[in-house]
Design an enzyme around this catalytic site. Structure first.
Site, PDB file in Angstrom:
ATOM      1  N   LYS A  63       0.863  -1.192   0.000  1.00 39.12           N
ATOM      2  CA  LYS A  63       0.000   0.000   0.000  1.00 39.12           C
ATOM      3  C   LYS A  63       0.893   1.234   0.000  1.00 39.12           C
ATOM      4  O   LYS A  63       1.792   1.377   0.828  1.00 39.12           O
ATOM      5  CB  LYS A  63      -0.859  -0.032   1.259  1.00 39.12           C
TER       6      LYS A  63
HETATM    7  C1  E4P Z   1      -8.262   1.856   3.509  1.00 39.33           C
HETATM    8  O1  E4P Z   1      -7.608   0.920   3.135  1.00 39.33           O
HETATM    9  C2  E4P Z   1      -8.194   2.444   4.836  1.00 39.33           C
HETATM   10  O2  E4P Z   1      -7.538   1.538   5.683  1.00 39.33           O
HETATM   11  C3  E4P Z   1      -9.526   2.695   5.470  1.00 39.33           C
HETATM   12  O3  E4P Z   1     -10.595   2.252   4.683  1.00 39.33           O
HETATM   13  C4  E4P Z   1      -9.696   4.037   6.047  1.00 39.33           C
HETATM   14  O4  E4P Z   1     -10.931   4.101   6.695  1.00 39.33           O
HETATM   15  P1  E4P Z   1     -11.290   5.228   7.759  1.00 39.33           P
HETATM   16  O5  E4P Z   1     -11.578   6.480   7.020  1.00 39.33           O
HETATM   17  O6  E4P Z   1     -12.511   4.701   8.448  1.00 39.33           O
HETATM   18  O7  E4P Z   1     -10.112   5.359   8.674  1.00 39.33           O
END
Ligand code: E4P
Length: 214
Positions: free
Chosen positions: A83
């Site tokens: 990522k």
């Molecule tokens: C995406 O991969 C992120 O980990 C995640 O969806 C972020 O979500 P949040 O906005 O609830 O922190």
């Protein structure tokens, strides 16, 4: 549509995997910090539970640093997807990693222009954050529609991974738009099963059955 779980919590991953509906896992530095412990050991445990793409985020923000971390992360298991944040250096790293055959998930996407850049860099997944856009009074789902349309127009193979999902409605609307994947928090996954008419209907069926079997 593929379902990933958005958590670094082993118990949640195990429970969701038992339901037989889990295709992968996404983590991020905040989710990992919430659990504590060693990141690499955590990933080693997750890959044993779920046989699918497991996103692990780099924390370097320079090109060389991101490449170094990415190459270490993919040594853990073939299912690791690196990522990478949607910044200039990040997309440069994605291009190189793609050329090396390493899968990437470009995170922190908030505009269609960013998603277009990620696709051109060769990202495996793009993660638009629906809930965080809603939080600042933008319609996060509009972004999903734009990205799906643009990717279809040009035949990009980058998969749209709906992130920052806060409700079953986010999931349903994204599925209607043709998003490839949603990464869903455990609490929202549980809500997907629920309907009061299912519960009351089952109760009635079982009570009626008792009457003839007593
Ligand atoms: C995406 O991969 C992120 O980990 C995640 O969806 C972020 O979500 P949040 O906005 O609830 O922190």
């Amino acid at each position: 549509m593929k379902f990933f779980i958005d958590t670094a919590n082993i118990e949640e991953i195990k429970k969701a995997a038992e339901w037989g509906l889990l295709d992968g896992v996404t983590t991020n530095p905040s989710l990992v910090a919430r659990e504590g412990g060693d990141f690499i050991e955590l990933l080693k445990e997750i890959v044993q539970i779920v046989d699918g793409p497991i996103s692990a985020e780099v924390v370097a923000t320079d090109y060389e640093g991101m490449l170094k971390e990415a190459r270490e992360l993919v040594k853990i298991h073939e299912n690791i997807v690196v990522k990478v944040p949607l910044i200039k250096e990040g997309l440069r790293a994605v291009k190189t990693l793609t050329e090396e055959g390493i899968k990437t998930n470009v995170t922190l996407c908030f505009t269609a222009a960013q998603a277009l850049l990620a696709a051109k860099a060769g990202a495996t997944y793009i993660s638009p954050f629906v809930g965080r856009l809603d939080d600042i009074s933008h319609d996060g789902l509009d972004l999903i529609e734009q990205i799906v349309t643009i990717y279809e127009n040009y035949g990009f193979t980058t998969q749209v991974l709906v992130a920052s999902v806060r409700s079953p409605l986010h999931l349903i609307e994204s599925a209607m738009m043709g998003a490839d994947v949603a990464t869903i928090p455990f609490s929202v996954l549980e809500k997907l099963f629920k309907h009061p008419l299912t519960d009351s209907g089952l109760e009635t069926f079982l009570n009626d059955w008792k009457k003839i079997s007593e």
